[in-house]
Write a protein that holds these residues in place. Structure first.
Motif, PDB file in Angstrom:
ATOM      1  N   LEU A 147       0.814  -1.218   0.000  1.00 41.01           N
ATOM      2  CA  LEU A 147       0.000   0.000   0.000  1.00 41.01           C
ATOM      3  C   LEU A 147       0.847   1.266   0.000  1.00 41.01           C
ATOM      4  O   LEU A 147       0.322   2.370  -0.113  1.00 41.01           O
ATOM      5  CB  LEU A 147      -0.917   0.014   1.227  1.00 41.01           C
ATOM      6  N   GLY A 148       2.143   1.105   0.156  1.00 38.35           N
ATOM      7  CA  GLY A 148       3.029   2.262   0.275  1.00 38.35           C
ATOM      8  C   GLY A 148       3.615   2.325   1.674  1.00 38.35           C
ATOM      9  O   GLY A 148       3.394   1.443   2.515  1.00 38.35           O
ATOM     10  N   ASP A 149       4.361   3.370   1.940  1.00 40.73           N
ATOM     11  CA  ASP A 149       5.014   3.510   3.243  1.00 40.73           C
ATOM     12  C   ASP A 149       3.970   3.774   4.334  1.00 40.73           C
ATOM     13  O   ASP A 149       2.950   4.408   4.101  1.00 40.73           O
ATOM     14  CB  ASP A 149       6.022   4.655   3.214  1.00 40.73           C
ATOM     15  N   PHE A 150       4.239   3.256   5.529  1.00 38.80           N
ATOM     16  CA  PHE A 150       3.297   3.404   6.639  1.00 38.80           C
ATOM     17  C   PHE A 150       4.062   3.535   7.950  1.00 38.80           C
ATOM     18  O   PHE A 150       5.253   3.231   8.032  1.00 38.80           O
ATOM     19  CB  PHE A 150       2.352   2.206   6.703  1.00 38.80           C
ATOM     20  N   ILE A 151       3.355   4.000   8.948  1.00 38.57           N
ATOM     21  CA  ILE A 151       3.902   4.080  10.311  1.00 38.57           C
ATOM     22  C   ILE A 151       2.840   3.573  11.273  1.00 38.57           C
ATOM     23  O   ILE A 151       1.642   3.773  11.039  1.00 38.57           O
ATOM     24  CB  ILE A 151       4.325   5.529  10.661  1.00 38.57           C
ATOM     25  N   ILE A 152       3.272   2.899  12.317  1.00 37.88           N
ATOM     26  CA  ILE A 152       2.338   2.439  13.347  1.00 37.88           C
ATOM     27  C   ILE A 152       2.592   3.244  14.617  1.00 37.88           C
ATOM     28  O   ILE A 152       3.678   3.182  15.198  1.00 37.88           O
ATOM     29  CB  ILE A 152       2.495   0.932  13.637  1.00 37.88           C
ATOM     30  N   LYS A 153       1.591   4.025  15.008  1.00 38.93           N
ATOM     31  CA  LYS A 153       1.691   4.809  16.241  1.00 38.93           C
ATOM     32  C   LYS A 153       1.339   3.921  17.425  1.00 38.93           C
ATOM     33  O   LYS A 153       0.376   3.149  17.356  1.00 38.93           O
ATOM     34  CB  LYS A 153       0.728   5.993  16.202  1.00 38.93           C
ATOM     35  N   VAL A 154       2.120   4.039  18.504  1.00 41.55           N
ATOM     36  CA  VAL A 154       1.797   3.292  19.724  1.00 41.55           C
ATOM     37  C   VAL A 154       1.758   4.242  20.920  1.00 41.55           C
ATOM     38  O   VAL A 154       2.431   5.271  20.936  1.00 41.55           O
ATOM     39  CB  VAL A 154       2.799   2.139  20.009  1.00 41.55           C
ATOM     40  N   ASN A 155       0.940   3.881  21.880  1.00 42.86           N
ATOM     41  CA  ASN A 155       0.851   4.596  23.141  1.00 42.86           C
ATOM     42  C   ASN A 155       0.336   3.603  24.169  1.00 42.86           C
ATOM     43  O   ASN A 155       0.183   2.415  23.876  1.00 42.86           O
ATOM     44  CB  ASN A 155      -0.065   5.816  23.006  1.00 42.86           C
ATOM     45  N   ASP A 156       0.061   4.070  25.367  1.00 46.19           N
ATOM     46  CA  ASP A 156      -0.471   3.204  26.412  1.00 46.19           C
ATOM     47  C   ASP A 156      -1.531   3.988  27.188  1.00 46.19           C
ATOM     48  O   ASP A 156      -1.297   5.153  27.547  1.00 46.19           O
ATOM     49  CB  ASP A 156       0.655   2.759  27.356  1.00 46.19           C
ATOM     50  N   ARG A 157      -2.684   3.365  27.421  1.00 44.76           N
ATOM     51  CA  ARG A 157      -3.758   4.074  28.115  1.00 44.76           C
ATOM     52  C   ARG A 157      -3.342   4.473  29.530  1.00 44.76           C
ATOM     53  O   ARG A 157      -3.813   5.480  30.066  1.00 44.76           O
ATOM     54  CB  ARG A 157      -5.025   3.206  28.160  1.00 44.76           C
TER      55      ARG A 157
ATOM     56  N   GLY B 163      10.781   7.596  19.288  1.00 48.76           N
ATOM     57  CA  GLY B 163      11.052   6.185  19.543  1.00 48.76           C
ATOM     58  C   GLY B 163      11.410   5.927  20.996  1.00 48.76           C
ATOM     59  O   GLY B 163      10.859   6.547  21.911  1.00 48.76           O
ATOM     60  N   VAL B 164      12.376   5.032  21.189  1.00 42.27           N
ATOM     61  CA  VAL B 164      12.789   4.665  22.546  1.00 42.27           C
ATOM     62  C   VAL B 164      13.333   5.876  23.305  1.00 42.27           C
ATOM     63  O   VAL B 164      13.127   6.001  24.514  1.00 42.27           O
ATOM     64  CB  VAL B 164      13.859   3.544  22.490  1.00 42.27           C
ATOM     65  N   SER B 165      13.987   6.784  22.592  1.00 43.86           N
ATOM     66  CA  SER B 165      14.563   7.964  23.256  1.00 43.86           C
ATOM     67  C   SER B 165      13.467   8.816  23.899  1.00 43.86           C
ATOM     68  O   SER B 165      13.670   9.394  24.968  1.00 43.86           O
ATOM     69  CB  SER B 165      15.359   8.809  22.261  1.00 43.86           C
ATOM     70  N   LEU B 166      12.287   8.887  23.275  1.00 39.41           N
ATOM     71  CA  LEU B 166      11.173   9.650  23.853  1.00 39.41           C
ATOM     72  C   LEU B 166      10.641   8.951  25.106  1.00 39.41           C
ATOM     73  O   LEU B 166      10.274   9.617  26.084  1.00 39.41           O
ATOM     74  CB  LEU B 166      10.044   9.824  22.830  1.00 39.41           C
ATOM     75  N   ILE B 167      10.624   7.630  25.086  1.00 39.68           N
ATOM     76  CA  ILE B 167      10.201   6.885  26.284  1.00 39.68           C
ATOM     77  C   ILE B 167      11.136   7.205  27.441  1.00 39.68           C
ATOM     78  O   ILE B 167      10.701   7.476  28.565  1.00 39.68           O
ATOM     79  CB  ILE B 167      10.178   5.359  26.000  1.00 39.68           C
ATOM     80  N   GLU B 168      12.452   7.194  27.160  1.00 41.97           N
ATOM     81  CA  GLU B 168      13.442   7.520  28.200  1.00 41.97           C
ATOM     82  C   GLU B 168      13.240   8.954  28.691  1.00 41.97           C
ATOM     83  O   GLU B 168      13.344   9.238  29.895  1.00 41.97           O
ATOM     84  CB  GLU B 168      14.857   7.353  27.638  1.00 41.97           C
TER      85      GLU B 168
ATOM     86  N   ILE C 138       7.651   1.818  13.897  1.00 38.26           N
ATOM     87  CA  ILE C 138       6.832   2.114  15.077  1.00 38.26           C
ATOM     88  C   ILE C 138       7.205   3.472  15.649  1.00 38.26           C
ATOM     89  O   ILE C 138       8.393   3.806  15.779  1.00 38.26           O
ATOM     90  CB  ILE C 138       7.004   1.033  16.173  1.00 38.26           C
ATOM     91  N   SER C 139       6.204   4.266  16.021  1.00 39.40           N
ATOM     92  CA  SER C 139       6.431   5.585  16.608  1.00 39.40           C
ATOM     93  C   SER C 139       5.641   5.709  17.916  1.00 39.40           C
ATOM     94  O   SER C 139       4.422   5.506  17.926  1.00 39.40           O
ATOM     95  CB  SER C 139       5.994   6.681  15.634  1.00 39.40           C
TER      96      SER C 139
END
Length: 505
Positions: A205-215, A277-282, A319-320
């Motif tokens: 389908l082309g380039d994509f990104i999967i956004k993740v978060n946690d409730r 990514g991981v740097s934002l989690i940190e 993943i973002s």
């Protein structure tokens, strides 16, 4: 039924007959009554005709028919999606198209108003299913299933304003994959994200990104920003609109409609514009406010572990971590995710935006809502947006003018001569019995050119031709539609030769 004029005459003849027989017995009131009766009869006769002339043949709003060409494309998409689900060990499940209304209420937050309720048909209040997740949770609780990996393909219904051009309908198909059971943290969640990547990559389908978060991160963020707990769900639903409207509009709704203090909304705004990514989690671990909230720290800890597994799966770059992702459904309790296609400049100019094409998350408490004793079965899953994906593929096929075969016919049985229907029927029965997909024209004496043109139009690769000469010599002519080359095959070897050619193609 008599014609209208004749019926009218009969009514008035009856009336004047009474007048002639007994003039004094019939008063003016009776004359008026008979006149009204005649008009009523005429009106009742005319009404069905008027209604019929005003009747418009169409599908209900937010639904559509799918042509044979569209069904071919749809089946290819579904085959790829289901193939991926099976590759990951899922079993297929199906549930009724409608559920008891009480099973669906209080599961979807503000979206509960989009549920289609059915008219009471015998003592049970019913609703069409809104998604496939809640029926799955009901199934687990009802059957006391503690562990299951399942997929489900089926229609769902939502009473929302449809946007057909963007693949949004009131009736649409969902493809769900879920893992139910108590397992070590983030392993099933990582597999769900891997499945999403496999499917979206496979569909090209082309380039994509999967956004993740946690409730838990979201709820912790709301708490440290000063949002009252009673407004968590409402504010979460507003955050979920950020993919459709600007932060300015969302902020306005928070303050004007939900009663949040402007400074609280501004604090939320500082967070929801963060993604990485991981740097934002940190970075969030070190945040002065979030680091003081246990719920947020638990969510961040799981997200860090999730990214570790995603790196091992080789999909971390897809993943973002996005603090604006909310997923408005009430039943989510942990990790949530949503896949969106990244538009090229050309696509952006065409304004063809279908939104998310896949989404899901963790819902550990939903099964417990159905269990009489509140026993929980942790679950995580995903849903593929088949209708939106189909809209993209369909649009591309129109752009490139691709032709689609609507049948899988492999061989056509033809004749150049008259009175060969019986031989054609015996021959095609032989092919069908051998498992070969075959067709013939439903005419006693079709013209050969008509038969060959049909094969070219339908994309049928092979033609077997039988006539008087072939009958005498005990052969059948086998013709390639593409090259127009013909070879003579012994009748007894025909099936084997066709099967050989089909296996090579």
């Amino acid at each position: 039924m008599p014609p209208f004029g004749f019926l009218h005459m009969r009514v008035w003849a009856s009336l004047f007959g009474q007048l002639l027989r007994s003039p004094r017995a019939v008063c003016i009131r009776e004359v008026h009554f008979h006149s009204q009766f005649a008009e009523a009869v005429l009106t009742s006769q005319l009404k069905p005709q008027q209604e019929k002339s005003n009747f418009i043949i169409k599908t209900p709003k937010g639904t559509r028919d799918l042509s044979p060409q569209q069904m071919v494309v749809r089946e290819k998409i579904l085959d790829m999606v289901v193939g991926c689900f099976k590759r990951h060990g899922a079993k297929r499940l199906d549930t009724p198209a409608f559920e008891l209304k009480e099973m669906l209420t209080e599961k979807y937050g503000e979206d509960s108003g989009l549920i289609y309720d059915l008219k009471d048909q015998g003592g049970e209040l019913l609703s069409l299913r809104y998604d496939l997740t809640v029926p799955f949770a009901r199934y687990l609780a009802m059957n006391k299933v503690k562990k299951m990996k399942r997929y489900h393909v089926g229609k769902v219904w939502r009473r929302e304003s449809p946007t057909i051009v963007q693949g949004r309908y009131r009736e649409f198909c969902q493809c769900d994959f879920d893992i139910a059971g108590q397992f070590d943290p983030m392993i099933p969640d990582a597999e769900c994200l891997k499945i999403m990547c496999e499917i979206l990559s496979g569909l090209q389908l082309g380039d994509f990104i999967i956004k993740v978060n946690d409730r838990r991160v979201l709820d912790g963020m709301f708490a440290v920003c000063g949002v009252p707990e009673s407004k968590f769900h409402a504010i979460c639903s507003l955050i979920d609109k950020l993919d459709k409207i600007s932060w300015k509009d969302v902020r306005h709704e928070m303050v004007a409609k939900k009663g949040l203090a402007p400074e609280v909304a501004d604090r939320i705004g500082d967070y929801v514009q963060c993604h990485g990514g991981v740097s934002l989690i940190e970075q969030m671990f070190q945040d002065p406010r979030l680091s003081q909230n246990k719920q947020a720290l638990d969510g961040l800890g799981d997200l860090k572990l999730l990214f570790e597994y995603l790196t091992l799966f080789g999909i971390a770059e897809k993943i973002s971590f996005d603090l604006s992702l909310a997923r408005g459904l009430d039943y989510y309790t942990g990790v949530i995710y949503e896949a969106v296609l990244l538009q090229t400049p050309a696509q952006a100019q065409e304004s063809f935006n279908v939104g998310s094409v896949a989404a899901g998350g963790r819902y550990d408490k939903l099964v417990g809502m159905f269990d009489p004793k509140g026993h929980k079965v942790p679950c995580v899953g995903l849903s593929i947006g088949v209708e939106r994906i189909f809209s993209i593929v369909e649009q591309r096929m129109k752009t490139f003018g691709q032709k689609i075969r609507t049948t899988e016919t492999q061989v056509f049985v033809a004749t150049p001569q008259k009175n060969f229907l019986h031989e054609r029927l015996k021959l095609i029965a032989e092919l069908w019995d051998a498992g070969i997909k075959a067709e013939l024209l439903y005419k006693n004496n079709p013209k050969l050119l008509t038969q060959l043109h049909y094969c070219e139009d339908m994309g049928i690769p092979l033609v077997v031709i039988i006539g008087e000469q072939e009958m005498k010599e005990g052969i059948i002519k086998l013709r390639s539609v593409a090259s127009r080359e013909e070879v003579a095959i012994k009748r007894e070897n025909l099936v084997a030769e066709i099967q050989k050619r089909l296996s090579e193609s």
